[in-house]
Design a protein around this motif. Structure first.
Motif: not given
Length: 357
Positions: A60-63, A218-222, A232-234
């Motif tokens: 995302s742009a925020d990431a 891990t944070a970016e996956v969400g 996402a969890a997979k």
């Protein structure tokens, strides 16, 4: 359409090697080889029919604001007349090196032993696996398909171990002689790239499936946009279970960065000689070769993995555009896995006949 750079040069490499062979007496011999090659000129393929004025955010742009490397160029076509204008240019990026050591021992009663180890790496911009310029451009997995990104060569296998035990009997029964040899070869598996199944063109370059995978933290996956939230969890679990991907958190994967499991193979060679003219060495020889013989005793031994140029882990189902024209993809979890080679993972037997006169 293809173009050729005005100052284009044929491929050139600078190569140096160092070799040492030392005999210690009593049948012992040691050999060392070192080889280094540096690319002076090689071919680099660029598509002149596209240009990049925007970016695509893999998360995302925020990431990307927190991790500037989490973005890639997004391309647009310069003309509708040509889907691709591939320019052949030069690059001097790339090098290869290898170090090999081998020890041998010969016994007078017919026994021979050999063991060797080789370590090497190879880096290139493009391996030139096709005879077509357009194919070399579109299948060169990368973050930016129009930049000469240096990465692992598809042919680089870092580790290789070999060993041979061979015994040849003295002549017996007035003209018979038998040779039995067991050889072992262990080496790193084949290389592959981690990419995406692009229902929507991830970077807009007109070729789907040639962008390497970004490995989110891990944070970016969400923070990623998912067609199904459960994916996402997979995807997180897939990353954790993959040794290479888990080492690339917050980074793009490298072309040919993945490598399959270490492979171990044994072959057995049996040759039976029938001398019909011992004085002149004339003989009939019958040969039996058991290839990958360990698989004969256990179906889980001697496994080969098939050549996989790339593994597509995510599907890009769509792209959303912000006010600045930058793109953010929506994903679906759709992983591919390495597959065993059904032919080479089986034991095989080959019979041969040779007449020496």
């Amino acid at each position: 359409m293809n173009t050729l750079s005005e100052n284009f040069k044929y491929p050139q490499v600078l190569r140096a090697n160092l070799a040492l062979e030392q005999s210690f007496g009593e049948g012992w011999k040691f050999t060392f080889d070192g080889l280094f090659s540096k690319t002076l000129n090689n071919v680099f393929f660029r598509n002149l029919a596209i240009e990049s004025k925007n970016v695509v955010y893999p998360v995302s742009a925020d990431a990307t604001a927190a991790n500037p490397s989490a973005k890639a160029p997004f391309y647009n076509a310069l003309t509708k007349d040509y889907s691709a204008i591939v320019a052949l240019e030069n690059t001097n990026r790339g090098y290869t090196y290898s170090l090999s050591a081998q020890i041998e021992k010969h016994f007078d009663f017919g026994l021979d032993l050999m063991a060797s180890y080789t370590y090497g790496q190879s880096y290139s911009v493009n391996d030139g696996t096709s005879s077509v310029a357009y194919s070399n451009w579109k299948y060169n997995y990368s973050v930016d398909t129009n930049t000469d990104e240096l990465s692992y060569s598809a042919f680089a296998r870092p580790h290789k171990v070999m060993a041979v035990v061979s015994y040849t009997t003295p002549k017996y029964l007035n003209g018979l002689q038998t040779t039995i040899a067991l050889s072992y070869e262990g080496q790193s598996g084949g290389r592959h790239s981690y990419t995406m199944n692009e229902t929507a063109d991830f970077n807009g370059d007109g070729q789907k499936g040639n962008s390497v995978l970004y490995v989110p933290t891990t944070a970016e996956v969400g923070m990623m946009s998912w067609k199904k939230p459960a994916d996402a969890a997979k995807f997180e679990q897939y990353i954790r279970n993959d040794r290479y991907l888990s080492s690339r958190r917050g980074q793009w994967t490298e072309r040919n960065g993945g490598i399959s499991k270490f492979e171990n193979h044994f072959d057995l060679h049996i040759a039976q000689d029938f001398y019909y003219d011992k004085q002149n060495g004339r003989k009939l020889q019958f040969i039996v070769d058991f290839m990958n013989i360990s698989n004969l005793f256990n179906r889980n031994w001697g496994l080969y993995y098939g050549s996989a140029y790339n593994l597509q882990i995510l599907q890009v189902t769509g792209l959303s555009k912000d006010e600045a024209g930058n793109m953010t993809p929506t994903y679906a979890y759709s992983p591919q896995y390495l597959k065993l080679s059904e032919f080479y993972s089986r034991w095989r037997c080959q019979l041969g006949f040779r007449l020496t006169f």
